[in-house]
Design a protein around this motif. Structure first.
Motif: not given
Lengths: 913, 156
Positions: A78-79, A75, B58-63
């Motif tokens: 990706a972030t 994560q 896997q998605s990125a966490a919100p900003k």
């Protein structure tokens, strides 16, 4: 499970009052950005207790803790990628990116401009002030002041005139509108089309005239020039400036879109259209003479074609002193006679018209031949050169029908209901492969200006089995024959009317009056655009995608193109556009020969080959001596030195023993002689280069697949082979390896006769006696068997697989020991001293056969993405392969291909196409 | 359902391509088409590749999400994935003679411990051309229905 205090924890808790904090912080916001980046890169972690349960190691908890770790790592990767320093212009799709100065907010598209400005301010990106605003030199300042004063004067004058007009009584608004821009103010004269003569390209606007002196632009030239690599200004291709390949890297995307999902399209307006008019019987005779001689065109089977419901595609040829010579592939279609027309059975009276579509490189040849044939007929036929009258767009891929459906809206007004073909076209919703239509299907109708419905929208795709079956029944029935009307595209007035489309400004003004999102209705000023759609099947396999060809008046291509490239597809994205290289690539992946490169026996093909030789020669000579292939020192093994023939050419002169072209002729540039009358416009078009007649490559003739099959089936046919006959073949490399253009094709070497045939031989020889005359004797006598061994096992029946003497699992310990001992104690497998390299094999590869076994050359070849192996298109000499194929159909079609300048050959199989 | 008549003497059947549905851009399900010529293992690998790709997403966490909220989101995700909300589903299609291969393929993925397999039967239509080889008759076309097996593979 509270998180460990991470490195970014200082900012972590302040999510709610973030904005306030940022305001209090530095005005630049740089520190804030750094904090954000820190936060994004921080990997959340758990305390070590998470893996334990009451202080003991618990498997469940332990695994869960590790899962958490992996997830949190992924994560945060990706972030941090998402929050990373992406600038506004990096958000743009590749097609919209600039080559330079993307940092300048003024140069990014409007929707991203505010973001770009913000980023530039944060980053303190230096931006260049435009020079226009402030004149720097004295001279420039004076000029600017004068311009300003002149502007004021002009404004004063304009106001005065308006006042005067008002005084005269008419409202200034209406005079302005009528005078300028009602979309139909300037009437273009109808283009002149001369019979039996070549026509001039349309006069370009004065601004672009100088750039089109020795070439013509496609209707979409300006669009393409921004997005694709074009032909060099001084070297137009076939008198056109053509897009070669898009600026983006598209090799793989094109492979995917042409077969899997999406659509690829080309502006094919460079293809030449010829109109032939006259009585039916005369046209039939003329067509038979230029190669449309198959009986099924002229008997009942060709009824639909002659009616104008199908097109025909095939090779055109002409009679020469050396026999029939192929000209080029072409598609031919008739204009239907109106169905209510009283049947006129006298075919000499019936007036018919038809279009031929040919490649521009062979246009002149076909045109001259047609004019000659037309003049021979009584009553005379006549021929029109419609090159710049009819343009076309090719589109292929699963979404091609969908894209066309959303762009081409049939023209219908209450007075003029839409044609039957238009209804049929609209019922094709859901079709994903144009080759599912009847072979060479053809539709002709009129569409409305695509700008009225711009931007195009996705058509709703039908769902369910019933819809699918209904579509299939339509396709199977294909009701095009009832109530046929002549196609508008054949009508000169209709073409001219369509070229008078209203201006973009006018359409925009009309659009501003209706509700946003609604589409405009065609009005009085919107002419119908006549189009013809040709569906063609291509490729060898049934599942290969077909191609749509859209024919429309030359000046209507651009609005259709603009709509097509912006058409949203249900499978995502827009249709891609391709250049000339993509045409070749698609043809290659479908296993088709591409005109003119893969047709060496046509005049255009010869021209192409000569040009390619010159290009390769130049590229080769440009390289430093140490880095280019030295053809003389190529070691082919067994003592053979030097490349076979010219390594930079498909050397048909060597293959057929043709005389080489005179050096003086070759050096002469292809332009016309200087002393000719320079004012004569037609000379450079109508007179083919003089040297073309003497080119020895013109002596090569071609035979078709059908003829070849007949030759095989009748071993002792009376008809002799034409001289220098060649056959176009598709080559599949059987194992590894790829081949490129100019690669040499060898047949498998024949096994030498095992013994002298005389009965009184004293020594029974297993190895044939050395004959001193040819160097081939230095080749191993079992070369053919060596090559046959290279056939991969999956391609041979299992019983033929050789037994391997390797140690297998099933052997018991005793056997294994014995085998190892034999290996260790036995004589060494390689003799001492080791033989010189490249005498019996080349690095483990069998030697390539000798020059006597050379049968042809590869014209196109590389790794084929659709087959997953090396493929090539080439041509082989028929007289050399025919005996082998007659003897054994399977083994006779095996060959060895070797790239020019390399000494390793690959085993391959060829098939005629 | 009626049986199509045999083509008349001297003519033969020419097949046209089958309709391949264009999956919408947003759909997560991928379609793999299997023909009689497709090697079995290559079809298996294609499906496996799609399944694995779906797993890795896997998605990125919100900003501007704080570390605390990210930990919570991760834990929530972990618990929801344990309850078995499926990711990508891969659809494999085969018609006619390839149905046998489809059944074998379905069997293969049943044997794998981590997949759920659904098998659906369908009917698809296609158009055949009856081409007169020797004579002068025009080509005719007819619709043929054929059986199709659709195997939907999903990770557990």
């Amino acid at each position: 499970m509270p998180p460990k205090p991470g490195p970014g924890d200082s900012a972590a808790g302040s999510g709610s009052n973030k904005r306030k904090a940022a305001q209090q912080q530095t005005p630049s916001g740089r520190g804030e950005r750094r904090d954000k980046l820190h936060l994004a890169r921080a990997v959340p972690a758990q305390r070590a207790e998470a893996a334990l349960k009451d202080g003991e190691l618990d498997l469940q908890a332990f695994v869960a803790a590790h899962e958490f770790e992996i997830r949190s790592l992924e994560q945060s990767m990706a972030t941090s990628k998402a929050t990373g320093s992406t600038r506004a212009f990096q958000r743009l799709p590749r097609g919209l990116r600039r080559r330079t100065a993307s940092h300048n907010p003024k140069r990014v598209p409007k929707r991203l401009r505010s973001r770009a400005v913000k980023e530039a301010k944060q980053d303190k990106t230096p931006t260049v002030e435009s020079r226009k605003g402030k004149p720097r030199t004295t001279r420039a300042r004076i000029r600017a002041e004068t311009a300003k004063r002149l502007g004021i004067l002009a404004e004063r004058k304009r106001r005065k005139r308006l006042k005067r007009a008002e005084a005269a009584g008419a409202s200034p608004d209406s005079t302005n509108a009528i005078g300028k821009d009602d979309g139909a103010a300037v009437r273009k004269p109808r283009a002149k089309i001369r019979r039996n003569l070549l026509n001039e390209p349309p006069t370009p606007p004065a601004k672009f005239r100088k750039r089109q002196l020795d070439k013509t632009w496609l209707p979409t030239h300006v669009w393409h020039a921004k997005r694709a690599r074009m032909t060099a200004p001084k070297e137009p291709l076939w008198r056109f400036s053509l897009p070669l390949t898009p600026n983006e890297k598209v090799y793989r995307p094109v492979h995917r879109t042409q077969g899997d999902r999406g659509a690829v399209m080309w502006d094919a307006s460079y293809m030449s259209t010829i109109g032939l008019y006259g009585n039916q019987a005369g046209i039939e005779r003329a067509l038979r003479r230029i190669g449309v001689s198959q009986e099924n065109c002229w008997n009942d089977k060709g009824r639909r074609w002659r009616m104008g419901c199908r097109s025909w595609s095939g090779m055109l040829s002409r009679e020469t002193s050396r026999g029939r010579q192929q000209m080029c592939p072409s598609s031919i279609f008739w204009n239907p006679v109106p169905s209510d027309h009283e049947p006129n059975n006298d075919s000499t009276k019936k007036k018919r018209e038809l279009f031929l579509r040919v490649h521009p490189s062979a246009f002149l040849e076909v045109f001259n031949e047609l004019v000659r044939r037309a003049k021979m007929e009584t009553p005379q036929l006549y021929v029109e050169d419609l090159r710049y009258e009819v343009g076309s767009i090719d589109i292929t891929g699963p979404a091609s029908t969908e894209a066309l459906l959303s762009v081409l809206t049939p023209y219908s007004t209450p007075q003029q209901p839409k044609a039957a073909h238009a209804g049929l076209f609209q019922s094709l919703n859901g079709l994903t492969n144009p080759s599912a239509l009847p072979a060479n299907a053809m539709l002709g109708f009129a569409i409305q200006d695509p700008r009225l419905r711009y931007p195009p929208r996705k058509p709703s795709t039908p769902e369910g089995e019933d819809e699918e079956m209904r579509l299939l029944e339509t396709i199977a029935e294909w009701p095009v024959e009832s109530g046929t009307q002549p196609y508008g595209l054949f009508n000169r007035n209709a073409r001219h009317a369509a070229s008078l489309l209203p201006s973009q400004k006018f359409i925009d003004r009309r659009r501003s009056r209706i509700t946003p999102g609604a589409s405009l209705k065609p009005g009085v000023g919107d002419p119908p655009i006549p189009v013809i759609l040709l569906a063609s099947r291509s490729g060898s396999s049934t599942q290969t995608q077909g191609t749509w060809t859209l024919l429309a008046p030359w000046s209507c291509i651009l609005p259709v193109w603009h709509s097509l490239v912006h058409c949203p597809l249900s499978s995502g994205g827009n249709p891609r556009f391709g250049g000339l290289n993509e045409t070749r690539q698609v043809a290659f992946e479908r296993g088709l020969a591409w005109f003119p490169a893969d047709y060496p026996a046509t005049a255009a093909g010869v021209e192409w080959e000569r040009e390619q030789r010159r290009t390769r020669e130049r590229a080769w000579a440009k390289r430093p001596k140490s880095k280019r292939v030295e053809w003389e020192s190529l070691d082919l093994g067994a003592g053979r030195k030097g490349e076979v023939g010219n390594g930079l050419a498909c050397d048909y002169e060597l293959l057929y023993g043709l005389p080489p072209l005179d050096k003086a002729d070759e050096e002469e540039p292809p332009s016309k002689p200087v002393d000719e009358d320079a004012m004569d416009v037609d000379t450079h078009e109508s007179a083919p280069p003089k040297k073309a007649k003497d080119d020895p490559l013109h002596l090569v003739t071609v035979i078709t697949k059908n003829t070849f099959n007949q030759l095989i089936s009748s071993p002792d046919s009376t008809s002799p082979l034409p001289l220098n006959a060649t056959l176009t073949v598709r080559i599949t490399v059987l194992s590894r390896g790829t081949v490129g253009p100019c690669a040499r094709i060898y047949r498998l070497p024949s096994t030498p006769l095992p013994a002298p045939t005389s009965s009184n031989a004293e020594v029974p020889a297993t190895i044939p006696p050395q004959s001193s005359s040819s160097p081939s004797t230095r080749l191993p006598h079992n070369l053919r068997a060596q090559w046959l061994d290279r056939i991969p096992p999956s391609k041979t029946p299992s019983r033929q697989r050789p037994n391997q003497s390797k140690i297998t699992k099933s052997d018991d310990m005793e056997t294994r020991k014995r085998m190892v001992a034999r290996e260790l104690l036995g004589p060494p497998s390689t003799p001492f001293p080791p033989p010189k390299p490249n005498t019996t094999d080349i690095g483990g590869h069998p030697l390539v056969p000798d020059a006597v076994d050379l049968v042809g050359f590869v014209t196109t070849g590389s790794f084929c993405l659709s087959e997953g192996m090396g493929m090539a298109i080439g041509s082989v000499a028929v007289d050399k392969v025919l005996p082998d194929v007659r003897a054994d159909g399977k083994e006779g079609r095996l060959c060895v291909v070797r790239n020019a300048g390399e000494n390793v050959g690959w085993l391959a199989r060829w098939e005629a196409i | 359902m009626h049986k199509l008549p045999r083509p008349p003497q001297g003519s033969r059947i020419q097949k046209r391509p089958l309709t391949r549905r264009q999956p919408p851009a947003s759909s997560k399900s991928r379609i793999v088409y299997v023909s009689t010529g497709t090697p079995f293992m290559s079809a298996v690998k294609r499906v496996r590749k799609q399944l694995d790709q779906g797993l890795r997403r896997q998605s990125a966490a919100p900003k501007n999400a704080s570390l605390q909220s990210r930990v919570e989101a991760l834990e929530r995700e972990q618990s929801s994935s344990a309850s078995g909300v499926g990711g990508v589903e891969v659809t494999v299609m085969g018609t006619g003679r390839a149905v046998e291969k489809m059944v074998r393929l379905a069997g293969w993925f049943e044997q794998q411990g981590d997949c759920t397999v659904q098998v659906r039967t369908k009917t698809v239509g296609t158009v055949d051309d009856v081409v007169d080889v020797e004579g002068e008759a025009e080509d005719e076309s007819r619709v043929r229905r054929m059986s199709c097996l659709e195997v939907v593979v999903q990770l557990k």
